[in-house]
Design an enzyme around this catalytic site. Structure first.
Site, PDB file in Angstrom:
ATOM      1  CG  ASP A 175      -1.807  -1.203   1.253  1.00 45.39           C
ATOM      2  OD1 ASP A 175      -1.678  -2.068   0.386  1.00 45.39           O
ATOM      3  OD2 ASP A 175      -2.640  -1.281   2.161  1.00 45.39           O
ATOM      4  CD  GLU A 409       0.245  -5.647   9.290  1.00 43.73           C
ATOM      5  OE1 GLU A 409       0.187  -5.183  10.450  1.00 43.73           O
ATOM      6  OE2 GLU A 409      -0.324  -5.127   8.319  1.00 43.73           O
TER       7      GLU A 409
HETATM    8  C1  9WN Z   1      -5.743  -1.927   3.272  1.00 43.33           C
HETATM    9  C2  9WN Z   1      -4.710  -6.993   5.203  1.00 43.33           C
HETATM   10  C3  9WN Z   1      -4.104  -5.910   4.342  1.00 43.33           C
HETATM   11  C4  9WN Z   1      -3.087  -6.470   3.329  1.00 43.33           C
HETATM   12  C5  9WN Z   1      -2.308  -5.368   2.624  1.00 43.33           C
HETATM   13  C6  9WN Z   1      -1.718  -4.437   3.682  1.00 43.33           C
HETATM   14  C7  9WN Z   1      -2.819  -3.880   4.575  1.00 43.33           C
HETATM   15  C8  9WN Z   1      -4.896  -2.515   4.412  1.00 43.33           C
HETATM   16  C9  9WN Z   1      -4.626  -1.419   5.418  1.00 43.33           C
HETATM   17  O1  9WN Z   1      -3.491  -4.952   5.208  1.00 43.33           O
HETATM   18  O2  9WN Z   1      -3.710  -3.095   3.818  1.00 43.33           O
HETATM   19  O3  9WN Z   1      -6.122  -2.939   2.388  1.00 43.33           O
HETATM   20  O4  9WN Z   1      -5.552  -1.074   6.167  1.00 43.33           O
HETATM   21  O5  9WN Z   1      -3.500  -0.909   5.460  1.00 43.33           O
HETATM   22  O6  9WN Z   1      -0.963  -3.416   3.117  1.00 43.33           O
HETATM   23  O7  9WN Z   1      -1.310  -5.950   1.820  1.00 43.33           O
HETATM   24  O8  9WN Z   1      -3.752  -7.245   2.379  1.00 43.33           O
HETATM   25  O9  9WN Z   1      -3.722  -7.779   5.791  1.00 43.33           O
END
Ligand code: 9WN
Length: 447
Positions: A175, A409
């Site tokens: 992201d 994570e």
């Molecule tokens: C937005 C869920 C997700 C991952 C992504 C990571 C993070 C979300 C956030 O978490 O994104 O989708 O709220 O930051 O960057 O890779 O799928 O684990």
């Protein structure tokens, strides 16, 4: 060490199971995420293949009629306030037999064909019943996986060169990567949006780890403009402020075609299998043509609106290594980059961003810390091209890191300290795979 890590991973996946899907993390991400479900299924296959299939099925039951697979499927039992941006913010209309506000309207990398093929291969080890279940699930998933590819290669071929454009950084899964910085600088940042919409991530994690408010204002603004058009993809190049071709997303696209070829083979669809292999070759060629910079000798994100490649060296630039048809020159260049001080595969797995860049940040999301899923993909690439020693070093580095620091994570790229959400599902699931699977993808080159 192996048994201890195995058991702790199984416990994480037990805790995060929500009846018909897995949440990435109980506190920070209380719904189902698209590419998470794929990584999770790969590991779950060893301990509970029925749940692995169920997780993939839950996700694809929420597929849109146009083929897109939403990046989040919302759990109706979870309150709006428990995740931002939640179902009310996305305000997706009802489709097929799904109620309104059931998902988001954007996508994530199409890892699911790769996962489905891996789950299928591993399910056979659980006996005849699991093998039968695997065949049934593969038959159910195949046309849906194909529809996902068709959506992405069709409506999302925004640049017209045969690659998928992401229309929001969240679609990349990486992201907050610096890969988007130049393209994001052209997206309006209306900070007043953050008084209307309150960030929830800062209630549950440290601000120093997360994207800034300016980033979030842009994220929110991009969704609002896409939402205003009903998440329609026509004229995205003119209408939408962000359209970028990501090397990692597109490498996964091509990898998915290769897994679809294997799946089509098992289902007796020989002509379709050949077509999938051809598509993989075409995407690989387009990645080389459009995303390679001969000066920096790596792959970069392409801003389709300006026609400029991002100058940043990010871990996404290493991901085309997973493609067997990548020309030798590019394979060698990726290996040079991966071994260099930028990503240095020594001891610790690769960071998300160039260690030597002035903006390298050991704490902030996708701007330095290291993730297990991208390193898992990198290991796959090493195996595909016959770099077995490096693949084994990376595998042991990942296993050691998670064993020492737990199923976080992401991890500090220098100390290895666990960061972000604890008890994170894909870290646990992929640890199971790293402990269990020493096999090489079927399309790997002979060493
Ligand atoms: C937005 C869920 C997700 C991952 C992504 C990571 C993070 C979300 C956030 O978490 O994104 O989708 O709220 O930051 O960057 O890779 O799928 O684990």
């Amino acid at each position: 060490m192996s048994a201890e890590l195995w058991n702790s991973a199984v416990r994480v996946l037990e805790t995060n199971w929500s009846g018909d899907h897995m949440v990435p993390s109980r506190k920070l991400y209380p719904h189902q995420w698209s590419w998470d479900a794929a990584f999770i299924a790969i590991g779950l296959a060893y301990v509970n293949p029925t749940r692995a299939w169920r997780d993939l099925r839950s996700l694809f039951e929420a597929q849109w009629p146009d083929g897109r697979v939403p990046h989040i499927v919302f759990d109706p039992a979870t309150a709006e306030a428990d995740y931002f941006p939640g179902p009310g913010f996305w305000d997706v209309p009802a489709y097929a037999n799904r109620p309104a506000r059931g998902s988001t309207g954007i996508v994530q990398p199409p890892m699911h064909a790769i996962a489905a093929w891996d789950v299928y291969r591993h399910a056979a080890a659980h006996g005849a019943n699991c093998a039968q279940e695997a065949r049934t699930e593969l038959e159910w998933l195949y046309p849906r996986l194909v529809a996902q590819q068709e959506y992405l290669t069709g409506r999302r071929n925004v640049g017209g060169g045969g690659l998928v454009s992401i229309v929001h950084p969240w679609e990349s899964g990486l992201d907050n990567s610096p890969a988007w910085d130049e393209a994001m600088a052209n997206v309006p940042a209306d900070l007043s949006l953050l008084t209307t919409y309150k960030r929830r991530d800062l209630d549950v994690s440290a601000a120093a780890h997360r994207p800034t408010d300016v980033d979030y204002a842009r994220y929110v603004g991009l969704v609002l403009t896409y939402r205003a058009e009903g998440y329609d993809d026509h004229d995205l190049l003119d209408r939408h402020a962000f359209a970028v071709e990501c090397p990692s997303f597109n490498a996964i696209m091509a990898g998915a075609e290769l897994s679809l070829a294997q799946i089509a083979g098992v289902l007796g669809l020989a002509a379709e299998a050949a077509a999938h292999r051809e598509r993989a070759q075409r995407i690989t060629a387009a990645i080389v043509k459009r995303l390679w910079n001969p000066q920096s000798r790596t792959f970069h994100a392409l801003d389709v609106k300006t026609g400029k490649l991002s100058p940043e060296h990010c871990v996404s630039g290493l991901m085309p290594l997973m493609l067997p048809d990548l020309p030798a020159e590019h394979v060698e260049a990726i290996m040079t980059e991966a071994r260099s001080s930028r990503f240095g595969l020594e001891g610790l797995p690769a960071p998300s961003y160039d260690r030597t860049a002035p903006g390298f940040d050991t704490m902030r999301y996708w701007r330095g810390p290291l993730w297990i899923n991208v390193n898992w993909l990198l290991r796959r690439g090493l195996l595909v091209h016959g770099f077995r020693d490096e693949a084994e070093d990376l595998r042991t580095a990942m296993v050691r890191l998670v064993h020492r620091n737990d199923h976080f994570e992401y991890f500090h790229p220098i100390t290895g300290e666990g960061l972000g959400a604890p008890a994170f599902s894909w870290t646990a699931a992929l640890s199971l795979d790293l402990l269990a699977d020493r096999s090489v993808p079927a399309y790997a080159r002979a060493a």
